[in-house]
Design a protein around this motif. Structure first.
Motif, PDB file in Angstrom:
ATOM      1  N   GLY A 147       0.794  -1.221   0.000  1.00 28.56           N
ATOM      2  CA  GLY A 147       0.000   0.000   0.000  1.00 28.56           C
ATOM      3  C   GLY A 147       0.828   1.272   0.000  1.00 28.56           C
ATOM      4  N   LYS A 148       2.123   1.164   0.275  1.00 25.74           N
ATOM      5  CA  LYS A 148       3.006   2.334   0.318  1.00 25.74           C
ATOM      6  C   LYS A 148       3.287   2.819  -1.104  1.00 25.74           C
ATOM      7  CE  LYS A 148       6.126   2.386   3.550  1.00 25.74           C
ATOM      8  NZ  LYS A 148       5.852   3.508   4.423  1.00 25.74           N
ATOM      9  N   LYS A 149       3.337   4.139  -1.283  1.00 27.15           N
ATOM     10  CA  LYS A 149       3.687   4.724  -2.573  1.00 27.15           C
ATOM     11  C   LYS A 149       5.145   5.165  -2.516  1.00 27.15           C
ATOM     12  CE  LYS A 149      -0.932   6.049  -3.968  1.00 27.15           C
ATOM     13  NZ  LYS A 149      -1.826   7.137  -4.397  1.00 27.15           N
ATOM     14  N   ILE A 150       5.885   4.791  -3.571  1.00 30.05           N
ATOM     15  CA  ILE A 150       7.329   5.033  -3.623  1.00 30.05           C
ATOM     16  C   ILE A 150       7.717   5.589  -4.985  1.00 30.05           C
ATOM     17  CG2 ILE A 150       7.900   3.253  -1.924  1.00 30.05           C
ATOM     18  CD1 ILE A 150       8.617   1.420  -4.344  1.00 30.05           C
ATOM     19  N   LEU A 151       8.901   6.176  -5.056  1.00 35.36           N
ATOM     20  CA  LEU A 151       9.420   6.678  -6.320  1.00 35.36           C
ATOM     21  C   LEU A 151      10.305   5.606  -6.940  1.00 35.36           C
ATOM     22  CD1 LEU A 151       9.333   9.272  -8.031  1.00 35.36           C
ATOM     23  CD2 LEU A 151      11.454   9.956  -6.931  1.00 35.36           C
ATOM     24  N   ILE A 152      10.112   5.360  -8.256  1.00 31.79           N
ATOM     25  CA  ILE A 152      10.945   4.374  -8.950  1.00 31.79           C
ATOM     26  C   ILE A 152      11.504   4.964 -10.236  1.00 31.79           C
ATOM     27  CG2 ILE A 152       9.537   2.473  -8.019  1.00 31.79           C
ATOM     28  CD1 ILE A 152       8.631   1.997 -10.997  1.00 31.79           C
ATOM     29  N   LEU A 153      12.590   4.358 -10.695  1.00 30.64           N
ATOM     30  CA  LEU A 153      13.124   4.629 -12.026  1.00 30.64           C
ATOM     31  C   LEU A 153      12.480   3.597 -12.940  1.00 30.64           C
ATOM     32  CD1 LEU A 153      15.019   6.029 -14.003  1.00 30.64           C
ATOM     33  CD2 LEU A 153      16.832   4.486 -13.250  1.00 30.64           C
ATOM     34  N   ALA A 154      11.559   4.046 -13.794  1.00 31.33           N
ATOM     35  CA  ALA A 154      10.733   3.131 -14.580  1.00 31.33           C
ATOM     36  C   ALA A 154      11.383   2.689 -15.883  1.00 31.33           C
ATOM     37  CB  ALA A 154       9.378   3.779 -14.870  1.00 31.33           C
ATOM     38  N   ASN A 155      12.354   3.438 -16.389  1.00 34.13           N
ATOM     39  CA  ASN A 155      12.919   3.067 -17.683  1.00 34.13           C
ATOM     40  C   ASN A 155      14.325   2.483 -17.577  1.00 34.13           C
ATOM     41  OD1 ASN A 155      13.984   5.617 -17.071  1.00 34.13           O
ATOM     42  ND2 ASN A 155      14.101   6.248 -19.211  1.00 34.13           N
ATOM     43  N   LEU A 156      14.629   1.844 -16.458  1.00 39.89           N
ATOM     44  CA  LEU A 156      15.881   1.117 -16.323  1.00 39.89           C
ATOM     45  C   LEU A 156      15.760  -0.194 -17.102  1.00 39.89           C
ATOM     46  CD1 LEU A 156      18.646   1.101 -14.832  1.00 39.89           C
ATOM     47  CD2 LEU A 156      17.524  -0.242 -13.047  1.00 39.89           C
ATOM     48  N   GLN A 157      16.807  -0.567 -17.803  1.00 42.90           N
ATOM     49  CA  GLN A 157      16.781  -1.814 -18.567  1.00 42.90           C
ATOM     50  C   GLN A 157      16.501  -2.986 -17.621  1.00 42.90           C
ATOM     51  OE1 GLN A 157      20.215  -2.359 -21.023  1.00 42.90           O
ATOM     52  NE2 GLN A 157      19.695  -4.443 -21.553  1.00 42.90           N
ATOM     53  N   PRO A 158      15.528  -3.853 -17.960  1.00 42.90           N
ATOM     54  CA  PRO A 158      15.221  -5.004 -17.097  1.00 42.90           C
ATOM     55  C   PRO A 158      16.445  -5.898 -16.892  1.00 42.90           C
ATOM     56  CG  PRO A 158      13.505  -4.715 -18.736  1.00 42.90           C
ATOM     57  CD  PRO A 158      14.630  -3.794 -19.122  1.00 42.90           C
ATOM     58  N   LYS A 159      16.499  -6.519 -15.702  1.00 46.50           N
ATOM     59  CA  LYS A 159      17.628  -7.391 -15.366  1.00 46.50           C
ATOM     60  C   LYS A 159      17.122  -8.533 -14.499  1.00 46.50           C
ATOM     61  CE  LYS A 159      22.155  -7.464 -13.300  1.00 46.50           C
ATOM     62  NZ  LYS A 159      23.261  -6.720 -12.735  1.00 46.50           N
ATOM     63  N   LYS A 160      17.620  -9.744 -14.757  1.00 47.55           N
ATOM     64  CA  LYS A 160      17.265 -10.898 -13.927  1.00 47.55           C
ATOM     65  C   LYS A 160      18.133 -10.891 -12.676  1.00 47.55           C
ATOM     66  CE  LYS A 160      14.835 -14.161 -16.490  1.00 47.55           C
ATOM     67  NZ  LYS A 160      14.083 -15.308 -16.207  1.00 47.55           N
TER      68      LYS A 160
END
Length: 108
Positions: A60-73
């Motif tokens: 339920g917490k709202k956080i800031l993210i970097l959305a366009n970082l290249q996906p990584k496993k």
């Protein structure tokens, strides 16, 4: 510290995300698997915050993210972004809004 240009900053897609679920990753003491909502889409993130936060306290917490970082496993899970947090070397704090705003909102 290296300076960046305004054009470099404009490449970053910083967005508000709502944590829908959080769980520990088996085999890791530091990693949590987060399912987050960006409003119109959901993503999975892997974050090294397990030493600072219990999964149940994050939902339920709202956080800031970097959305366009290249996906990584990471530990077999594809992480589709990165959470942003502050650290002084001892403590860690997620970046959270000071008022209610819809998930998916862009930082500027």
């Amino acid at each position: 510290m290296e300076n960046i240009t305004l054009e470099d900053f404009a490449k970053l897609d910083l967005r508000l995300a709502k944590i829908l679920s959080a769980e520990r990753l088996k085999g890791s003491k530091k990693l949590l698997k987060l399912k987050v909502s960006l409003g119109k889409e959901e993503r999975t993130l892997v974050a090294g915050i397990a030493e600072y936060y219990e999964p149940k306290d994050l939902e339920g917490k709202k956080i800031l993210i970097l959305a366009n970082l290249q996906p990584k496993k990471i530990f077999g899970v594809e992480s589709q972004g990165m959470i942003l947090a502050l650290s002084d070397g001892k403590e860690l704090s997620l970046l959270v809004p000071d008022r209610d705003i819809k998930e998916g909102a862009k930082a500027s």
